[in-house]
Motif scaffolding. Structure first.
Motif, PDB file in Angstrom:
ATOM      1  N   VAL A 107       0.828  -1.204   0.000  1.00  0.00           N
ATOM      2  CA  VAL A 107       0.000   0.000   0.000  1.00  0.00           C
ATOM      3  C   VAL A 107       0.858   1.248   0.000  1.00  0.00           C
ATOM      4  O   VAL A 107       1.999   1.245   0.473  1.00  0.00           O
ATOM      5  CB  VAL A 107      -0.953   0.036   1.215  1.00  0.00           C
ATOM      6  CG1 VAL A 107      -1.905  -1.143   1.190  1.00  0.00           C
ATOM      7  CG2 VAL A 107      -0.177   0.068   2.523  1.00  0.00           C
ATOM      8  N   GLY A 108       0.277   2.334  -0.482  1.00  0.00           N
ATOM      9  CA  GLY A 108       0.913   3.636  -0.397  1.00  0.00           C
ATOM     10  C   GLY A 108       0.823   4.191   1.006  1.00  0.00           C
ATOM     11  O   GLY A 108      -0.120   3.898   1.753  1.00  0.00           O
ATOM     12  N   GLY A 162       8.031  -5.160   4.464  1.00  0.00           N
ATOM     13  CA  GLY A 162       8.987  -4.416   3.653  1.00  0.00           C
ATOM     14  C   GLY A 162       8.561  -2.975   3.485  1.00  0.00           C
ATOM     15  O   GLY A 162       7.391  -2.623   3.676  1.00  0.00           O
ATOM     16  N   LEU A 163       9.524  -2.129   3.127  1.00  0.00           N
ATOM     17  CA  LEU A 163       9.277  -0.698   2.960  1.00  0.00           C
ATOM     18  C   LEU A 163       9.982  -0.168   1.726  1.00  0.00           C
ATOM     19  O   LEU A 163      11.068  -0.625   1.374  1.00  0.00           O
ATOM     20  CB  LEU A 163       9.798   0.088   4.169  1.00  0.00           C
ATOM     21  CG  LEU A 163       9.188  -0.177   5.542  1.00  0.00           C
ATOM     22  CD1 LEU A 163       9.965   0.601   6.595  1.00  0.00           C
ATOM     23  CD2 LEU A 163       7.726   0.197   5.559  1.00  0.00           C
ATOM     24  N   THR A 164       9.382   0.829   1.114  1.00  0.00           N
ATOM     25  CA  THR A 164      10.075   1.704   0.169  1.00  0.00           C
ATOM     26  C   THR A 164      10.155   3.067   0.829  1.00  0.00           C
ATOM     27  O   THR A 164       9.160   3.558   1.374  1.00  0.00           O
ATOM     28  CB  THR A 164       9.321   1.804  -1.156  1.00  0.00           C
ATOM     29  OG1 THR A 164       9.244   0.508  -1.759  1.00  0.00           O
ATOM     30  CG2 THR A 164      10.024   2.761  -2.108  1.00  0.00           C
ATOM     31  N   PHE A 199      14.877   9.383   9.677  1.00  0.00           N
ATOM     32  CA  PHE A 199      15.886   8.683   8.885  1.00  0.00           C
ATOM     33  C   PHE A 199      15.456   8.506   7.428  1.00  0.00           C
ATOM     34  O   PHE A 199      16.238   8.025   6.611  1.00  0.00           O
ATOM     35  CB  PHE A 199      16.160   7.304   9.481  1.00  0.00           C
ATOM     36  CG  PHE A 199      16.846   7.340  10.815  1.00  0.00           C
ATOM     37  CD1 PHE A 199      17.427   8.498  11.297  1.00  0.00           C
ATOM     38  CD2 PHE A 199      16.911   6.202  11.592  1.00  0.00           C
ATOM     39  CE1 PHE A 199      18.061   8.535  12.525  1.00  0.00           C
ATOM     40  CE2 PHE A 199      17.538   6.214  12.833  1.00  0.00           C
ATOM     41  CZ  PHE A 199      18.117   7.392  13.298  1.00  0.00           C
ATOM     42  N   GLY A 200      14.227   8.845   7.109  1.00  0.00           N
ATOM     43  CA  GLY A 200      13.730   8.688   5.756  1.00  0.00           C
ATOM     44  C   GLY A 200      12.211   8.676   5.740  1.00  0.00           C
ATOM     45  O   GLY A 200      11.577   8.381   6.761  1.00  0.00           O
ATOM     46  N   VAL A 201      11.654   8.990   4.589  1.00  0.00           N
ATOM     47  CA  VAL A 201      10.206   9.079   4.436  1.00  0.00           C
ATOM     48  C   VAL A 201       9.689   7.814   3.763  1.00  0.00           C
ATOM     49  O   VAL A 201      10.060   7.518   2.618  1.00  0.00           O
ATOM     50  CB  VAL A 201       9.808  10.312   3.602  1.00  0.00           C
ATOM     51  CG1 VAL A 201       8.300  10.355   3.395  1.00  0.00           C
ATOM     52  CG2 VAL A 201      10.292  11.587   4.283  1.00  0.00           C
ATOM     53  N   VAL A 202       8.865   7.074   4.461  1.00  0.00           N
ATOM     54  CA  VAL A 202       8.255   5.863   3.902  1.00  0.00           C
ATOM     55  C   VAL A 202       7.190   6.272   2.888  1.00  0.00           C
ATOM     56  O   VAL A 202       6.327   7.099   3.179  1.00  0.00           O
ATOM     57  CB  VAL A 202       7.631   5.004   5.015  1.00  0.00           C
ATOM     58  CG1 VAL A 202       6.828   3.851   4.415  1.00  0.00           C
ATOM     59  CG2 VAL A 202       8.708   4.481   5.944  1.00  0.00           C
ATOM     60  N   THR A 203       7.269   5.705   1.700  1.00  0.00           N
ATOM     61  CA  THR A 203       6.280   6.004   0.657  1.00  0.00           C
ATOM     62  C   THR A 203       5.385   4.816   0.337  1.00  0.00           C
ATOM     63  O   THR A 203       4.288   4.982  -0.193  1.00  0.00           O
ATOM     64  CB  THR A 203       6.978   6.458  -0.625  1.00  0.00           C
ATOM     65  OG1 THR A 203       7.861   5.421  -1.086  1.00  0.00           O
ATOM     66  CG2 THR A 203       7.768   7.748  -0.388  1.00  0.00           C
TER      67      THR A 203
END
Length: 468
Positions: A107-108, A162-164, A199-203
């Motif tokens: 999912v987004g 998992g993540l992007t 640490f980063g933006v999950v998209t």
């Protein structure tokens, strides 16, 4: 700033760079008391556009504040008052792809929890993190949300495969995936879960989903004494095993506030007085009942009756009713206490054996020193989570004296962390409201490690929280 905004319009389209103050307002105000002002609101459509936003902001030295549904309560998703931040709204990232064979969904980050579960329901599945609010999936990952059914399903971290994500300098990384067993090195996705986007933006995320319960049963329990709550929980865990899906605590102050705020709610304790403390317990099963099998409500009633007979000093009462009625009361607590007066709220976590001793200690201390303050707490007792809410009259000094409120907050947190070994943030993560406590109570070595990680990913500021 003009060159930066021009570049952002070129990357996203002018209509997705919001500068008008009236149009920015809903992004600048948080769910409770957090509000600020930003330079502009960015509304990217996908990972590539998020990467462009972070890259351009990093090159200009401008801070990005990632924002999902903006339901957080610690100032983690709203800008400060300087008007120099860019709010990065992920509300357009709403992709959905269900993998029935893997029991997972991709999912987004902008998809709302309610929308996700509405799309999973026809498949007989659910993302089993139960909350009073309706956050986005990205926000849930950033704060590692727990919720009312943590006891059975765990937190968000336990359900992410998992993540992007986009790193502070605009690089895109994919961490983990649909493979459930993969021990080829560190599981880097956990660096992004619960760290408020710093640490980063999950998209995008791949989530483990669970079968929808086919049957549930709920009861409201009245303990004989505060010391009986934990023995009741242990007895229910022994008796019902993995069927026990929730064990929620509710103080009389919180229940009274909910009933006053939502007149449609039924008082489950009427005509008796509302008890000083009550527990909402739920058992559930995902298998359809077999022929001749005892319904869950009967199973719950007989199990509690046996408990009351075997250990008569634990429970004074057990009340049964439709599950939706019990959960309506539980989910109304948050808004009820918010409406009851000026709210000074804490999201605390303890070892289960320290939860009741802490709340009893603070009740006695507050009654002695500040009798005008009303304790309206509730929480996820089964996992040691406590929403320790203090309600004060709107006209009192606590409602306007920021220094007095800060001193009170500092005292409650100090008792929770130093005397009872608790956490100052059980499931709301770190925002501006918790930053001082992170700075005060975190191991300097861990801060150094965080700083090193940030440096490798661009050393550019994302979000309201600092971990270095």
């Amino acid at each position: 700033m003009t060159a930066l905004l021009d570049a952002l319009r070129g990357a996203l389209g002018a209509e997705f760079v919001i500068e008008n103050p009236a149009d920015r307002e809903r992004y600048e105000h948080g769910a409770r008391y957090d509000k600020g002002q930003c330079l502009a609101v960015l509304r990217p459509a996908d990972t590539a556009e998020v990467a462009a936003c972070l890259r351009l902001a990093a090159e200009s030295g401008v801070r990005i504040i990632p924002q999902g549904a903006n339901t957080g309560l610690v100032g983690g998703s709203t800008p400060d008052g300087a008007g120099q931040d860019l709010v990065l709204s992920l509300e357009r990232l709403k992709s959905f792809a269900f993998d029935i064979d893997n029991g997972a969904v991709r999912v987004g980050a902008g998809l709302l929890l309610s929308d996700l579960n509405a799309r999973l329901e026809p498949e007989g599945m659910v993302f089993p993190i139960d909350l009073s609010a309706d956050p986005s999936i990205g926000g849930m990952i950033a704060t590692n949300t727990g919720g009312a059914r943590f006891l059975r399903h765990g937190d968000v971290r336990a359900n992410v495969l998992g993540l992007t994500a986009v790193l502070p300098d605009g690089r895109v990384v994919r961490l983990g995936g649909g493979v459930r067993k993969n021990n080829t090195g560190p599981d880097w996705k956990h660096l992004l879960i619960g760290t408020s986007g710093a640490f980063g933006v999950v998209t995008e995320a791949e989530l483990r989903v669970s079968a929808l319960p086919r049957e549930t049963a709920v009861a409201l329990l009245v303990p004989a004494a505060p010391e009986a709550v934990l023995p009741v929980l242990r007895a229910m865990e022994r008796r019902f095993g993995p069927m026990l899906s929730a064990f929620e605590g509710m103080s009389s102050g919180a229940v009274e506030a909910a009933l006053a705020h939502v007149p449609a709610l039924r008082n489950p304790f009427s005509p008796d007085p509302i008890p000083d403390y009550a527990m909402l317990v739920e058992i559930a099963r995902t298998m359809p009942a077999l022929e001749g099998e005892v319904p869950l409500e009967d199973l719950l009633q007989s199990g509690l009756a046996a408990l009351m007979e075997e250990e008569p000093d634990l429970l004074l009462d057990a009340r049964f009713g439709p599950p939706e009625r019990g959960w309506a009361l539980r989910h109304a607590l948050s808004e009820g206490v918010k409406a009851a007066g000026k709210l000074i709220a804490f999201d605390l976590g303890f070892r289960r054996g320290q939860t009741m001793p802490f709340r009893l200690h603070m009740q006695r201390e507050l009654a002695r020193l500040h009798p005008e303050i009303r304790v309206c707490d509730f929480g996820h007792f089964g996992d040691g989570g406590l929403h320790f809410n203090l309600v004060v009259p709107f006209g009192s000094r606590w409602a306007s004296d920021e220094a007095a409120e800060k001193a009170l907050r500092d005292r409650v947190i100090a008792v929770a962390v130093e005397e009872f070994g608790g956490s100052f943030s059980a499931e709301h993560a770190i925002g501006r409201r918790n930053q001082a406590y992170f700075d005060a109570y975190s191991d300097p070595r861990l801060k150094a490690w965080s700083a090193a990680i940030l440096q490798t990913s661009g050393d550019t500021r994302i979000g309201a929280a600092r971990f270095d």
